[in-house]
Design a protein around this motif. Structure first.
Motif, PDB file in Angstrom:
ATOM      1  N   GLY A   3     -11.906  22.690 -20.047  1.00 45.87           N
ATOM      2  CA  GLY A   3     -12.032  22.300 -18.638  1.00 45.87           C
ATOM      3  C   GLY A   3     -12.794  20.992 -18.523  1.00 45.87           C
ATOM      4  N   LEU A   6     -16.417  18.734 -13.493  1.00 42.28           N
ATOM      5  CA  LEU A   6     -17.834  18.372 -13.670  1.00 42.28           C
ATOM      6  C   LEU A   6     -18.566  19.373 -14.560  1.00 42.28           C
ATOM      7  CD1 LEU A   6     -18.872  17.114 -10.117  1.00 42.28           C
ATOM      8  CD2 LEU A   6     -18.369  15.753 -12.147  1.00 42.28           C
ATOM      9  N   THR A   7     -18.232  20.655 -14.437  1.00 43.32           N
ATOM     10  CA  THR A   7     -18.944  21.653 -15.248  1.00 43.32           C
ATOM     11  C   THR A   7     -18.708  21.386 -16.734  1.00 43.32           C
ATOM     12  OG1 THR A   7     -18.649  23.298 -13.498  1.00 43.32           O
ATOM     13  CG2 THR A   7     -19.262  24.128 -15.662  1.00 43.32           C
ATOM     14  N   LYS A  28      -6.456  20.274 -19.216  1.00 48.08           N
ATOM     15  CA  LYS A  28      -4.986  20.413 -19.120  1.00 48.08           C
ATOM     16  C   LYS A  28      -4.342  19.255 -18.365  1.00 48.08           C
ATOM     17  CE  LYS A  28      -4.569  23.242 -15.076  1.00 48.08           C
ATOM     18  NZ  LYS A  28      -4.293  24.169 -14.253  1.00 48.08           N
ATOM     19  N   GLY A  33     -12.193  15.179 -14.338  1.00 48.74           N
ATOM     20  CA  GLY A  33     -12.828  15.213 -13.009  1.00 48.74           C
ATOM     21  C   GLY A  33     -12.475  16.441 -12.203  1.00 48.74           C
ATOM     22  N   LYS A  35     -11.638  18.679  -9.481  1.00 56.45           N
ATOM     23  CA  LYS A  35     -11.531  18.528  -8.017  1.00 56.45           C
ATOM     24  C   LYS A  35     -12.046  17.182  -7.519  1.00 56.45           C
ATOM     25  CE  LYS A  35     -11.733  23.398  -7.307  1.00 56.45           C
ATOM     26  NZ  LYS A  35     -12.432  24.103  -8.395  1.00 56.45           N
ATOM     27  N   SER A  53     -19.276  14.086  -0.934  1.00 58.20           N
ATOM     28  CA  SER A  53     -20.726  13.836  -0.976  1.00 58.20           C
ATOM     29  C   SER A  53     -21.400  14.957  -1.754  1.00 58.20           C
ATOM     30  CB  SER A  53     -21.288  13.784   0.443  1.00 58.20           C
ATOM     31  OG  SER A  53     -21.005  14.991   1.119  1.00 58.20           O
ATOM     32  N   PRO A 268     -12.526  28.126 -13.342  1.00 61.53           N
ATOM     33  CA  PRO A 268     -12.602  29.211 -12.367  1.00 61.53           C
ATOM     34  C   PRO A 268     -12.392  30.552 -13.075  1.00 61.53           C
ATOM     35  CG  PRO A 268     -11.261  27.424 -11.504  1.00 61.53           C
ATOM     36  CD  PRO A 268     -11.561  27.083 -12.940  1.00 61.53           C
ATOM     37  N   ASP A 271      -8.958  31.776 -14.150  1.00 58.05           N
ATOM     38  CA  ASP A 271      -8.353  31.003 -15.245  1.00 58.05           C
ATOM     39  C   ASP A 271      -8.962  31.419 -16.583  1.00 58.05           C
ATOM     40  OD1 ASP A 271      -6.727  29.580 -13.528  1.00 58.05           O
ATOM     41  OD2 ASP A 271      -8.180  27.981 -13.228  1.00 58.05           O
ATOM     42  N   PHE A 402     -11.842  26.954  -3.405  1.00 61.13           N
ATOM     43  CA  PHE A 402     -13.201  27.484  -3.235  1.00 61.13           C
ATOM     44  C   PHE A 402     -13.249  28.961  -3.628  1.00 61.13           C
ATOM     45  CE2 PHE A 402     -12.755  24.091  -0.133  1.00 61.13           C
ATOM     46  CZ  PHE A 402     -13.906  23.353  -0.343  1.00 61.13           C
ATOM     47  N   GLY A 430     -19.284  27.502 -14.567  1.00 67.16           N
ATOM     48  CA  GLY A 430     -18.509  26.908 -13.474  1.00 67.16           C
ATOM     49  C   GLY A 430     -18.899  27.493 -12.132  1.00 67.16           C
ATOM     50  N   ALA A 437     -21.199  24.019  -5.263  1.00 66.15           N
ATOM     51  CA  ALA A 437     -21.194  22.589  -4.950  1.00 66.15           C
ATOM     52  C   ALA A 437     -21.403  21.737  -6.206  1.00 66.15           C
ATOM     53  CB  ALA A 437     -22.269  22.285  -3.922  1.00 66.15           C
ATOM     54  N   ILE A 438     -21.290  20.422  -6.022  1.00 64.73           N
ATOM     55  CA  ILE A 438     -21.384  19.496  -7.158  1.00 64.73           C
ATOM     56  C   ILE A 438     -22.704  19.651  -7.940  1.00 64.73           C
ATOM     57  CG2 ILE A 438     -21.649  17.012  -7.667  1.00 64.73           C
ATOM     58  CD1 ILE A 438     -19.379  16.521  -5.656  1.00 64.73           C
ATOM     59  N   PRO A 439     -23.862  19.676  -7.267  1.00 59.94           N
ATOM     60  CA  PRO A 439     -25.095  19.822  -8.050  1.00 59.94           C
ATOM     61  C   PRO A 439     -25.111  21.129  -8.849  1.00 59.94           C
ATOM     62  CG  PRO A 439     -25.590  19.187  -5.795  1.00 59.94           C
ATOM     63  CD  PRO A 439     -24.143  19.521  -5.831  1.00 59.94           C
TER      64      PRO A 439
HETATM   65  C1  LIG Z   1     -11.480  20.098  -0.893  1.00 52.92           C
HETATM   66  C2  LIG Z   1     -12.834  20.255  -1.546  1.00 52.92           C
HETATM   67  C3  LIG Z   1     -13.939  19.623  -1.000  1.00 52.92           C
HETATM   68  C4  LIG Z   1     -15.195  19.771  -1.586  1.00 52.92           C
HETATM   69  N1  LIG Z   1     -16.250  19.092  -1.046  1.00 52.92           N
HETATM   70  C5  LIG Z   1     -17.450  19.147  -1.656  1.00 52.92           C
HETATM   71  C6  LIG Z   1     -18.508  18.288  -1.223  1.00 52.92           C
HETATM   72  O1  LIG Z   1     -18.337  17.438  -0.314  1.00 52.92           O
HETATM   73  N2  LIG Z   1     -19.712  18.382  -1.861  1.00 52.92           N
HETATM   74  C7  LIG Z   1     -19.910  19.246  -2.915  1.00 52.92           C
HETATM   75  O2  LIG Z   1     -21.029  19.287  -3.443  1.00 52.92           O
HETATM   76  N3  LIG Z   1     -18.902  20.031  -3.395  1.00 52.92           N
HETATM   77  C8  LIG Z   1     -17.685  19.996  -2.802  1.00 52.92           C
HETATM   78  N4  LIG Z   1     -16.644  20.730  -3.303  1.00 52.92           N
HETATM   79  C9  LIG Z   1     -16.880  21.556  -4.510  1.00 52.92           C
HETATM   80  C10 LIG Z   1     -16.847  20.703  -5.805  1.00 52.92           C
HETATM   81  O3  LIG Z   1     -15.713  19.897  -5.790  1.00 52.92           O
HETATM   82  C11 LIG Z   1     -16.844  21.618  -7.022  1.00 52.92           C
HETATM   83  O4  LIG Z   1     -18.058  22.316  -7.046  1.00 52.92           O
HETATM   84  C12 LIG Z   1     -16.758  20.951  -8.383  1.00 52.92           C
HETATM   85  O5  LIG Z   1     -15.939  19.830  -8.383  1.00 52.92           O
HETATM   86  C13 LIG Z   1     -16.284  22.008  -9.375  1.00 52.92           C
HETATM   87  O6  LIG Z   1     -16.196  21.495 -10.677  1.00 52.92           O
HETATM   88  P1  LIG Z   1     -15.735  22.425 -11.887  1.00 52.92           P
HETATM   89  O7  LIG Z   1     -15.768  21.618 -13.116  1.00 52.92           O
HETATM   90  O8  LIG Z   1     -16.547  23.684 -11.903  1.00 52.92           O
HETATM   91  O9  LIG Z   1     -14.248  22.887 -11.528  1.00 52.92           O
HETATM   92  P2  LIG Z   1     -12.921  22.029 -11.473  1.00 52.92           P
HETATM   93  O10 LIG Z   1     -13.158  20.724 -10.857  1.00 52.92           O
HETATM   94  O11 LIG Z   1     -11.917  22.940 -10.852  1.00 52.92           O
HETATM   95  O12 LIG Z   1     -12.544  21.800 -13.006  1.00 52.92           O
HETATM   96  C14 LIG Z   1     -11.905  22.765 -13.805  1.00 52.92           C
HETATM   97  C15 LIG Z   1     -11.012  21.990 -14.773  1.00 52.92           C
HETATM   98  O13 LIG Z   1     -10.451  22.899 -15.710  1.00 52.92           O
HETATM   99  C16 LIG Z   1      -9.115  22.497 -15.986  1.00 52.92           C
HETATM  100  N5  LIG Z   1      -8.406  23.649 -16.550  1.00 52.92           N
HETATM  101  C17 LIG Z   1      -8.060  24.797 -15.906  1.00 52.92           C
HETATM  102  N6  LIG Z   1      -7.457  25.641 -16.762  1.00 52.92           N
HETATM  103  C18 LIG Z   1      -7.432  25.016 -17.975  1.00 52.92           C
HETATM  104  C19 LIG Z   1      -6.949  25.389 -19.257  1.00 52.92           C
HETATM  105  N7  LIG Z   1      -6.383  26.584 -19.487  1.00 52.92           N
HETATM  106  N8  LIG Z   1      -7.089  24.507 -20.277  1.00 52.92           N
HETATM  107  C20 LIG Z   1      -7.668  23.290 -20.085  1.00 52.92           C
HETATM  108  N9  LIG Z   1      -8.136  22.896 -18.874  1.00 52.92           N
HETATM  109  C21 LIG Z   1      -8.036  23.751 -17.833  1.00 52.92           C
HETATM  110  C22 LIG Z   1      -8.608  22.039 -14.630  1.00 52.92           C
HETATM  111  O14 LIG Z   1      -7.469  21.205 -14.755  1.00 52.92           O
HETATM  112  C23 LIG Z   1      -9.832  21.307 -14.082  1.00 52.92           C
HETATM  113  O15 LIG Z   1      -9.827  19.932 -14.405  1.00 52.92           O
HETATM  114  C24 LIG Z   1     -15.365  20.612  -2.739  1.00 52.92           C
HETATM  115  C25 LIG Z   1     -14.248  21.260  -3.276  1.00 52.92           C
HETATM  116  C26 LIG Z   1     -12.989  21.097  -2.691  1.00 52.92           C
HETATM  117  C27 LIG Z   1     -11.811  21.804  -3.278  1.00 52.92           C
END
Ligand SMILES: Cc1cc2nc3c(=O)[nH]c(=O)nc-3n(C[C@H](O)[C@H](O)[C@H](O)COP(=O)(O)OP(=O)(O)OC[C@H]3O[C@@H](n4cnc5c(N)ncnc54)[C@H](O)[C@@H]3O)c2cc1C
Length: 466
Positions: A3, A6-7, A28, A33, A35, A53, A268, A271, A402, A430, A437-439
Motif C-alpha cells: 500500500g 500515506l500510511t 497496485k 499517494g 487518496k 487540508s 483498508p 483489502d 471513509f 491504516g 485523517a491525514i495526521p
Molecule cells: C474525499 C476524501 C476527502 C478527505 N479529506 C480529508 C481532509 O481534508 N483532511 C484529512 O486529514 N483527511 C482527509 N481524508 C482522509 C485521508 O485522505 C486519509 O486518511 C488518508 O489519505 C489515508 O491514507 P492511507 O494510506 O491509510 O490509505 P489510502 O490512501 O487508501 O492508501 C491505500 C493504498 O493501498 C493500495 N492498495 C490497496 N490494495 C492493494 C494491494 N492488494 N496491493 C498493493 N496496493 C494496494 C491502494 O491503491 C492505495 O494507494 C479524506 C478522504 C477522502 C476519501
C-alpha cells in the motif's frame, strides 16, 4: 510494505531509517499517494481530488513535516461557515460553535432551528458531571441530543459529521471520534461550560493547513526521501495473496512472488482481509466487518471572466459552501467553494467541489461520469437558480473513501489487535483502525514501521526523530 498511500509511505520512511533493513514498497496503482491526489492546471492553480487540508496535530506527523522541510510555507484556510440545506431551504450554520457546543447566544438568530429547538439547547446546563463506565460508547447523535436536543443533533451535528466522515451521526462512535466530549461531560457535565473554559485558555488560529503546491507535495517529498534511502518502490504491482512458510512471508503479486521477513499491510481492513483469507479465515472475517463508504466529488472549474463573475456574485457561494443532511433525497451531499476557502490557490478561476455518495446514499456513484454530472447539475440549478455551465468538470471516485467508526469500534480494534498478535511478522496499519485523517495515517504508518523494525532487529525501536 503493501500500500503506497500515506500510511504505507510513512511506514517505509520509518523502517528504512533503521540500519540493516531493506524495505520494498508495493502499490497496485501506477502512482503513489492513494487518496491524496492533486490535479494541477497549466495556469499554476490546482484542485484536490481527495483531501485538501490537515490538522496540525499528532507529534509524529508534525515531526515528519518538519523533517521533510514542509513547515515553512504552510497555508491557512479562510475561516468561513457553511450553509445547511434543510427541508428544501438553505440556512446559515448557527454562529458561535466550539465543536458542537454553542458558546454564545448567536444560535438564537438561526433560521435552522425552531423556537422549541432553540429552547432545548439549554438542557446542556442541567447535565451533572458523572463518571462513565470505562467502555462507555454512544453515537455522536445521541450525545448531542442528550445535551442540546434532537433538533440540534439532526440539523447541526448530522450534517457536520455527514460531511466529515460521509457517515451517519446516529451510528458514529463518540468514544472513538470525540472522546474529549465524553471526558468534558465527566468533568463538567455541561459541554458548553467545558468549551468556554477551554476557550479562556486561548483560542488559537485555525488549526487547519495545506501545502501551497497541493497535498501531493507531501507524497513527492517522502517518495524522494525513500529513493534516497534505497527503498525499492514497485508501482502498478498489486499483492494478491500472502502466505507464511519456514519463517518467511511470501507475497504473490501479478508479477511473481516476493519473499521477506515481515510485512506491513497499510490497507483498508477489507483489502487486508482479502490477503489474509488463507492464513487466518477468522481474522479475515473480522476485518471484513468494518464498513467503508463510497464517496466522490465533481470538481467544477469556471475560468472565463464573465461566467466567473456570475458564480462569484451568487449568494450561495459567499460562505465555505453547504452541507446536506441525510434523508433530504438529494444526490449532492455537500459543496466546498475551494477558491473561497483557499484564496491564494485558485489563481483566476472559480473552483467548486460538489460531493456525492455517503453512508446509506451511495447509489449515485453507480452512474457514469456524464450521467452523474447531469443529475448533480440539474439539482444544483434547481437549488441555486440558473448558473452558467462550468468550463471544466472532473470526477473523483473513491470505492473505499471513509471507514465508518461505528459505536463499538474500540472493541473491534481490540479484537483485531489481539488476533494480530499471533503473527509477530505482520503489522496491520491504516485508517481502518486508530484515526481516519491525514495526521492519523502518517502517525499510524510511522508506528507500524517502528513495530516492523523492532520485530526484524529483535530489539524495540524508539520512534526516530529527524
Ligand atoms: C474525499 C476524501 C476527502 C478527505 N479529506 C480529508 C481532509 O481534508 N483532511 C484529512 O486529514 N483527511 C482527509 N481524508 C482522509 C485521508 O485522505 C486519509 O486518511 C488518508 O489519505 C489515508 O491514507 P492511507 O494510506 O491509510 O490509505 P489510502 O490512501 O487508501 O492508501 C491505500 C493504498 O493501498 C493500495 N492498495 C490497496 N490494495 C492493494 C494491494 N492488494 N496491493 C498493493 N496496493 C494496494 C491502494 O491503491 C492505495 O494507494 C479524506 C478522504 C477522502 C476519501
Amino acid at each position: 510494505m503493501v500500500g503506497g498511500g500515506l500510511t504505507g509511505l510513512f511506514a517505509a520512511w520509518e523502517a528504512s531509517r533503521v540500519p540493516g533493513i531493506q524495505v520494498v514498497l508495493l502499490e497496485k496503482d501506477l502512482r503513489l499517494g492513494g487518496k491524496v491526489q492533486t490535479f494541477a492546471f497549466p495556469d499554476g492553480s490546482h484542485l484536490e481530488m481527495g483531501p485538501d487540508s490537515f490538522l496540525l496535530r499528532n507529534p509524529l506527523f508534525l515531526e515528519a513535516l518538519q523533517s521533510l522541510g514542509l513547515t515553512s510555507s504552510l497555508m491557512e484556510p479562510r475561516s468561513l461557515s457553511p450553509f445547511i440545506r434543510f427541508r428544501g431551504r438553505f440556512h446559515r450554520l448557527p454562529q458561535g460553535l466550539s465543536g458542537i457546543a454553542p458558546v454564545d447566544r448567536r444560535y438564537l438568530k438561526s433560521s435552522l432551528l425552531s423556537l422549541r429547538g432553540k429552547a432545548a439547547v439549554t438542557r446542556d446546563f442541567s447535565i451533572p458531571p458523572r463518571k462513565m463506565p470505562p467502555d462507555h460508547d454512544e453515537s455522536l447523535f445521541s450525545l448531542a441530543a442528550r445535551h442540546f436536543g434532537e433538533e440540534w443533533a439532526e440539523r447541526v451535528v448530522s450534517p457536520l459529521y455527514g460531511g466529515i466522515y460521509a457517515g451517519d451521526a446516529r451510528e458514529l462512535s463518540a468514544a472513538f471520534l470525540q472522546p474529549q466530549w465524553l471526558k468534558d461531560e465527566e468533568d463538567q457535565g455541561s459541554l458548553i461550560r467545558a468549551a468556554k473554559r477551554r476557550m479562556k485558555r486561548g483560542k488559537g488560529p485555525s488549526p487547519f493547513r495545506t501545502l501551497p503546491g497541493g497535498l501531493e507535495t507531501l507524497v513527492q517529498r517522502v517518495e524522494e526521501d525513500l529513493r534516497y534511502r534505497k527503498v525499492e518502490i514497485r508501482k502498478g504491482e498489486a499483492v494478491l495473496r500472502l502466505a507464511f512458510h519456514g519463517g518467511k512471508v511470501r507475497l504473490m503479486t501479478g508479477r511473481g512472488d516476493l519473499q521477506g521477513e515481515g510485512v506491513v499491510l497499510a490497507l483498508p481492513a477489507p483489502d487486508a482481509a482479502a490477503l489474509l483469507e488463507d492464513l487466518d479465515p477468522d481474522l479475515s472475517k473480522l476485518l471484513r466487518k468494518e464498513v467503508w463508504v463510497k464517496s466522490g466529488a465533481l470538481l467544477l472549474r469556471v475560468a472565463k471572466a464573465d461566467k466567473r463573475a456570475a458564480w462569484e456574485a451568487h449568494p450561495l457561494w459567499q460562505g465555505s459552501g453547504f452541507l446536506v443532511p441525510l434523508g433530504e433525497g438529494a444526490i449532492i451531499t455537500g459543496a466546498t467553494v475551494f477558491s473561497r476557502k483557499w484564496p491564494g490557490l485558485s489563481s483566476e478561476a472559480f473552483h467548486l467541489r460538489l460531493f456525492v455518495g455517503r453512508r446509506h446514499e451511495e447509489e449515485a456513484l453507480e452512474l457514469g461520469d456524464e450521467a452523474l454530472f447531469r443529475k448533480a447539475w440539474e439539482e444544483l440549478q434547481a437549488w441555486a437558480g440558473p448558473l452558467p455551465p462550468p468550463d471544466e468538470v472532473m470526477v473523483s471516485r473513491f470505492a473505499r473513501a471513509f471507514p465508518q467508526y461505528r459505536v463499538g469500534h474500540g472493541r473491534w480494534v481490540q479484537a483485531v489487535r489481539l488476533k494480530e498478535k499471533a503473527y509477530p511478522w505482520l503489522v496491520l496499519a491504516g485508517t481502518s483502525y486508530e484515526g481516519v485523517a491525514i495526521p492519523d495515517a502518517v502517525g499510524q504508518g510511522r508506528e507500524a514501521g517502528r513495530r516492523g523494525a523492532s520485530y526484524l532487529t529483535g530489539r524495540p525501536q524508539p520512534p526516530s526523530t529527524s
